[in-house]
Scaffold this active site. Structure first.
Site, short mmCIF file in Angstrom:
data_model
loop_
_atom_site.label_atom_id
_atom_site.label_comp_id
_atom_site.label_asym_id
_atom_site.label_seq_id
_atom_site.Cartn_x
_atom_site.Cartn_y
_atom_site.Cartn_z
N HIS A 150 45.43 40.81 128.75
CA HIS A 150 45.07 39.43 129.17
C HIS A 150 43.61 38.84 129.79
O HIS A 150 43.21 37.96 129.68
CB HIS A 150 46.15 38.84 130.07
CG HIS A 150 47.38 38.71 129.62
ND1 HIS A 150 47.95 37.58 129.23
CD2 HIS A 150 48.47 39.47 129.44
CE1 HIS A 150 49.36 37.82 128.86
NE2 HIS A 150 49.49 39.04 128.71
N ASP B 287 36.27 35.24 132.08
CA ASP B 287 37.88 34.89 132.06
C ASP B 287 38.19 35.43 130.69
O ASP B 287 37.65 35.21 129.64
CB ASP B 287 38.21 33.24 132.08
CG ASP B 287 39.42 33.09 133.08
OD1 ASP B 287 40.35 33.89 132.91
OD2 ASP B 287 39.44 32.09 133.72
#
Ligand code: GDG
Length: 456
Positions: free
Chosen positions: A158, A365
């Protein structure tokens, strides 16, 4: 139909529909696939036990079985607070300055991955598809193979995969990646992360990389980019909810005609919050006449508070917000509202909708779902503007955003000004370009693509 077994550090227990909005899109999407295949979700309970004696807690809710184990305090310290959150998380977010390399963290990480494998293997049936999630569990596939699993096993990361020049600072980096090559499929959020991983395999491990297939020691592994999306239908359905409308009104009435800029982030140093606060302060310095016309709201629920760097960033932000407000507040006007609490997702929808600008400026991110949620929550007739860091994975898909470099305060202050002043037709055009992508490449699309790849 093969049964799905999902493995992640923490398990999301299904909640009743009446609690709608309590559960994030990722959990909802995985639970739906688990329900359909009568699958199992395995992971840590979040609880500690003095001495682990092999107890697995099985629960069945709404057609899904969850199986969780407790961890010993030393495991939590070395595996979770240690290797996962003090070593891998900072390193993979390019923060080598915050990365701690402790031998015991690595040992704890391997020990807990072993424990996961030993407790999971008796639950696995030969035809099951096993889907392992995230940086806590990178070696799990190899541990399962060593205990005899012949299943198709996939792994999804992720968070970003760092460039090789950074990754090689991790002691035993090759050992970690070799374990990963026991998976059948390895998924990343972006092509950039995928390329970094392929480059590492080729240059450092000497693997043969053929397109997106890695050949290594007789095995072939498929690596690919699978950008995660939001649960578009579920999230946009909040539009009709009273809670969302009330939340929107709460902001609109309390902002008294000021234009609202919103940030929503877990309180984490990867999210670029000090840089964002600094840019807001500078924006007010550059445009003093706008102080009374603009309100910045930052929602930042605390996370990982046992880790020192998280305590430090919390203290830093409190003092920055205090300084910026102290210098600019009037008795009836405060330019920044900084809130350290979480809200139900329905209310978040209303907050996003009330904001003229969504300020999403992480330094790094994997994807960033807040950026996607902000766009999904807008009114297509009068949408707000997304200001998005070029270093969020979401930037690959959200090309209607104003792209910023969060390290550059000029880039940030200029984008904030441009967003606040953007005419309606441009806002609508930019929003329309993004909303189709969010609808099509939603969380079910992501899940189904990964599972299709895992089936082979
Ligand atoms: C990791 C990766 C990747 C936030 N405040 C509240 C709240 N949230 C929800 C948001 C959003 C989620 O949390 C945050 O997701 P992000 O994607 O922004 O970030 P991470 O937590 O760091 O997630 C990231 C993600 O995994 C998925 O693969 O995109 O890159 O770092 O959904 O809405 N939810 C509620 N109240 C809050 O106050 N209920």
């Amino acid at each position: 139909m093969s049964r799905l077994v999902v493995v992640s550090n923490r398990v999301s227990v299904p909640k009743a529909q009446s609690a709608g909005g309590a559960q994030g899109g990722l959990a909802v999407a995985l639970l739906a696939a688990l329900r359909e295949s009568r699958g199992i979700w395995f992971g840590w309970s979040g609880e500690e036990t003095e001495a682990f004696e092999g107890k697995i807690d099985f629960q069945r809710h709404d057609g899904v079985t969850t199986a969780t184990i407790d961890l010993e305090p030393q495991d939590v310290e070395e595996y979770y607070n240690g290797y996962a959150n003090r070593t891998l998380w900072p390193l993979f977010h390019f923060r080598i300055d915050l990365t701690e390399f402790e031998r015991d963290f690595g040992k704890g990480y391997e020990r807990v991955n072993d424990r996961f494998a030993q407790n999971l293997i008796p639950l696995v049936e030969p035809e099951d598809l096993i889907w392992v999630h995230d940086y806590h569990l990178m070696p799990l596939g190899e541990r399962l193979r060593s205990l005899g699993a012949k299943n198709r096993i996939g792994f999804f990361l992720h968070i970003p995969w760092p460039p090789t020049s950074l990754f090689v600072s991790l002691p035993y980096h090759a050992r970690l990646v070799r374990t990963m090559l026991s998976y059948d499929v390895i998924g990343f959020q972006t092509v950039q992360s995928l390329d970094s991983f392929l480059y590492y395999c080729e240059k450092e491990l000497g693997a043969e990389v053929d397109g997106r297939t890695i050949h290594f020691e007789g095995r072939s592994v498929r690596a690919d980019a699978f950008p995660i999306g939001v649960d578009f239908e579920e999230f946009t359905a909040f539009e009709g909810s009273g809670d969302a409308r009330q939340a929107e009104q709460r902001i609109l009435s309390s902002s008294r005609g000021r234009k609202v800029i919103i940030g929503v982030d877990r309180l984490d140093y990867s999210k670029g919050l000090p840089e964002r606060f600094d840019a807001i302060g500078r924006f007010f310095d550059l445009h003093p006449e706008r102080t009374a016309k603009t309100l910045f709201i930052q929602i930042a629920p605390p996370s990982r508070q046992d880790v020192g760097s998280y305590q430090e960033i919390r203290a830093e932000l409190e003092s920055m917000a205090g300084r910026i407000n102290g210098a600019r507040s009037e008795v009836d006007l405060v330019p920044i509202r900084y809130v350290n609490q979480g809200y139900p997702r329905r209310e978040l929808f209303g907050f996003y909708r009330a904001a003229h600008v969504g300020l999403v400026t992480p330094l790094r991110d994997g994807m960033n779902l807040v950026a996607k949620e902000y766009v999904a929550a807008q009114d297509g007739e009068d949408p707000g503007v997304l200001v998005l860091s070029q270093f969020a994975g979401a930037a690959d898909q959200l090309d209607g955003a104003l792209s910023v470099n969060p390290h550059s305060h000029e880039s940030m202050t200029e984008a904030i000004r441009e967003a606040l002043d953007m005419p309606l037709d441009e806002r609508v055009g930019r929003w329309q370009g993004m909303i189709d992508n969010l609808r099509q490449e939603d969380v079910s699309w992501w899940r189904d693509r990964f599972i299709a790849a895992l089936k082979g």
